[in-house]
Design a protein around this motif. Sequence first.
Motif, PDB file in Angstrom:
ATOM      1  N   PRO A 136      31.668  30.269  54.281  1.00 28.50           N
ATOM      2  CA  PRO A 136      32.346  29.536  53.217  1.00 28.50           C
ATOM      3  C   PRO A 136      33.096  28.381  53.852  1.00 28.50           C
ATOM      4  O   PRO A 136      33.744  28.554  54.869  1.00 28.50           O
ATOM      5  CB  PRO A 136      33.318  30.575  52.655  1.00 28.50           C
ATOM      6  CG  PRO A 136      33.572  31.509  53.770  1.00 28.50           C
ATOM      7  CD  PRO A 136      32.403  31.444  54.718  1.00 28.50           C
ATOM      8  N   THR A 137      32.969  27.230  53.310  1.00 24.11           N
ATOM      9  CA  THR A 137      33.667  26.098  53.899  1.00 24.11           C
ATOM     10  C   THR A 137      34.023  25.094  52.821  1.00 24.11           C
ATOM     11  O   THR A 137      33.667  25.257  51.658  1.00 24.11           O
ATOM     12  CB  THR A 137      32.796  25.446  54.994  1.00 24.11           C
ATOM     13  OG1 THR A 137      33.574  24.456  55.648  1.00 24.11           O
ATOM     14  CG2 THR A 137      31.536  24.836  54.428  1.00 24.11           C
ATOM     15  N   ARG A 167      32.228  25.571  49.329  1.00 23.75           N
ATOM     16  CA  ARG A 167      30.786  25.772  49.254  1.00 23.75           C
ATOM     17  C   ARG A 167      30.357  26.674  50.408  1.00 23.75           C
ATOM     18  O   ARG A 167      30.979  26.674  51.462  1.00 23.75           O
ATOM     19  CB  ARG A 167      30.110  24.421  49.375  1.00 23.75           C
ATOM     20  CG  ARG A 167      28.621  24.438  49.148  1.00 23.75           C
ATOM     21  CD  ARG A 167      28.069  23.038  49.054  1.00 23.75           C
ATOM     22  NE  ARG A 167      28.604  22.317  47.894  1.00 23.75           N
ATOM     23  CZ  ARG A 167      28.671  20.991  47.811  1.00 23.75           C
ATOM     24  NH1 ARG A 167      28.284  20.246  48.801  1.00 23.75           N
ATOM     25  NH2 ARG A 167      29.152  20.415  46.724  1.00 23.75           N
ATOM     26  N   TYR A 168      29.295  27.414  50.176  1.00 26.05           N
ATOM     27  CA  TYR A 168      28.726  28.196  51.276  1.00 26.05           C
ATOM     28  C   TYR A 168      27.693  27.331  51.966  1.00 26.05           C
ATOM     29  O   TYR A 168      26.911  26.654  51.302  1.00 26.05           O
ATOM     30  CB  TYR A 168      28.065  29.461  50.751  1.00 26.05           C
ATOM     31  CG  TYR A 168      29.047  30.601  50.647  1.00 26.05           C
ATOM     32  CD1 TYR A 168      29.216  31.478  51.710  1.00 26.05           C
ATOM     33  CD2 TYR A 168      29.823  30.764  49.510  1.00 26.05           C
ATOM     34  CE1 TYR A 168      30.125  32.499  51.636  1.00 26.05           C
ATOM     35  CE2 TYR A 168      30.753  31.788  49.432  1.00 26.05           C
ATOM     36  CZ  TYR A 168      30.895  32.658  50.494  1.00 26.05           C
ATOM     37  OH  TYR A 168      31.812  33.666  50.425  1.00 26.05           O
ATOM     38  N   LYS A 169      27.721  27.352  53.261  1.00 26.81           N
ATOM     39  CA  LYS A 169      26.630  26.643  53.934  1.00 26.81           C
ATOM     40  C   LYS A 169      25.984  27.535  54.975  1.00 26.81           C
ATOM     41  O   LYS A 169      26.610  28.425  55.526  1.00 26.81           O
ATOM     42  CB  LYS A 169      27.107  25.317  54.530  1.00 26.81           C
ATOM     43  CG  LYS A 169      28.051  25.429  55.689  1.00 26.81           C
ATOM     44  CD  LYS A 169      28.281  24.024  56.245  1.00 26.81           C
ATOM     45  CE  LYS A 169      29.383  24.039  57.288  1.00 26.81           C
ATOM     46  NZ  LYS A 169      29.724  22.704  57.764  1.00 26.81           N
ATOM     47  N   THR A 170      24.708  27.278  55.190  1.00 27.03           N
ATOM     48  CA  THR A 170      23.946  28.061  56.156  1.00 27.03           C
ATOM     49  C   THR A 170      23.721  27.196  57.385  1.00 27.03           C
ATOM     50  O   THR A 170      23.339  26.048  57.273  1.00 27.03           O
ATOM     51  CB  THR A 170      22.597  28.479  55.554  1.00 27.03           C
ATOM     52  OG1 THR A 170      22.868  29.137  54.318  1.00 27.03           O
ATOM     53  CG2 THR A 170      21.862  29.426  56.463  1.00 27.03           C
ATOM     54  N   ALA A 189      35.821  20.232  55.798  1.00 29.58           N
ATOM     55  CA  ALA A 189      35.957  18.778  55.670  1.00 29.58           C
ATOM     56  C   ALA A 189      37.438  18.432  55.679  1.00 29.58           C
ATOM     57  O   ALA A 189      38.275  19.227  55.274  1.00 29.58           O
ATOM     58  CB  ALA A 189      35.315  18.321  54.373  1.00 29.58           C
ATOM     59  N   GLY A 190      37.784  17.263  56.158  1.00 25.73           N
ATOM     60  CA  GLY A 190      39.173  16.830  56.144  1.00 25.73           C
ATOM     61  C   GLY A 190      39.597  16.422  54.745  1.00 25.73           C
ATOM     62  O   GLY A 190      38.770  16.240  53.859  1.00 25.73           O
ATOM     63  N   GLU A 191      40.892  16.283  54.554  1.00 19.92           N
ATOM     64  CA  GLU A 191      41.385  15.828  53.251  1.00 19.92           C
ATOM     65  C   GLU A 191      41.090  14.351  53.081  1.00 19.92           C
ATOM     66  O   GLU A 191      41.280  13.567  54.003  1.00 19.92           O
ATOM     67  CB  GLU A 191      42.914  16.002  53.201  1.00 19.92           C
ATOM     68  CG  GLU A 191      43.357  17.377  52.777  1.00 19.92           C
ATOM     69  CD  GLU A 191      44.876  17.446  52.772  1.00 19.92           C
ATOM     70  OE1 GLU A 191      45.485  16.863  51.864  1.00 19.92           O
ATOM     71  OE2 GLU A 191      45.425  18.052  53.698  1.00 19.92           O
TER      72      GLU A 191
END
Length: 379
Positions: free
Chosen positions: A142-143, A211-214, A237-239
């Motif tokens: 999750p990111t 979002r989930y990323k693979t 990701a940064g703000e």
Amino acid sequence: MAKRDFYEVLGVAKSADEKEIKRAYKRLAMKYHPDRNQGDKESETKFKEIKEAYEILSDAQKRAAYDQYGHAAFEQGGFGGQGGGGFGGGADFGDIFGDVFGDIFGGGRRQQRAARGSDLQYNMELTLEEAVRGVSKEIRIPTLEICDKCHGSGAKEGTSAETCSTCHGAGQVHLRQGFFTVQQACPTCHGRGKIIKEPCSKCHGDGRVERYKTLSVKIPAGVDTGDRIRLSGEGEAGEHGAPSGDLYVQVHVRQHNIFERDGNDLYCEVPINFAIAALGGEIEVPTLDGRVKLKIPAETQTGKMFRMKGKGVKSVRSNAIGDLMCRVVVETPVKLNEKQKELIQQLGESFGGKSGEKNTPRSKSFLDGVKKFFDDLTK
Ligand SMILES: [Zn+2]
Ligand SMILES: [Zn+2]
């Protein structure tokens, strides 16, 4: 432990100018950077110390305060950190590296209005074989990614963020606190320098969405528990368009049922029967590349260790290859038939008396010791 002098930490004179301080910091930060000294606690502590010293000495105000009051100037919450990206993700994804790795070389956070994305940690379990040979693994994490609706600005479509009127876009305000003035994140815009009047409907003004990323992670051959693989820029990701953090894959190698690993060496225990132990012979031992033969010399005692050169693990950091250490254990025979019992009985009897003593030197020296012990007691 007493805190070391910041000048001493950086190895510069009290009179050093900004450039000298920066140069000393870069040199030391390179040397002790955790990426170059994986798993080395001492380097990590040094790196933190260097970073802290640089944070104070590179800031004219903080440096002046330090010159005047020493470490006392920064106790009791004084300046504190400016936060490292804020919201840690799920339970396993705390921002434990944020502080250490937050701003590495060049720039630092000061010029960066919006915070760099948090670093993420992923704990990966590997079998011993995977760790030794290397493996490619897909992971799902999750990111936070840049919001595709506002492209990271956080502002609603057709609008844009306005410059903050409190700090005029600086993101910092100056406050008097006791003896000196401190710089703090602007309370109106929280250090961003901008105010979003109409937030984006998708990310609610944050500029990022979850979002989930693979990802496919290549684990190099030879890794061990405690090793960490860095995937640069694969963190959150940064703000508001600031750079992404990194993803750290923390390796944990599961227990193997035959081999135990110690650095590059492998250990295993091999049972041998007592005839082979006494007369010598050849046995098969397991290695990671298959079975190999091992010669057992006559009169091998239980617990003897045999070293098999080059049958261990190839180091992930160098060309060194470890050994396989086989510890043989003499097994007492069980479920004997009548004939076997008889043979052993005869063998046992032959050990008795003076003539058998030379067959069992360890028992003899033990018994001699016991005898002396009791003799001494009764003296
Ligand atoms: Zn958005
Ligand atoms: Zn502001």
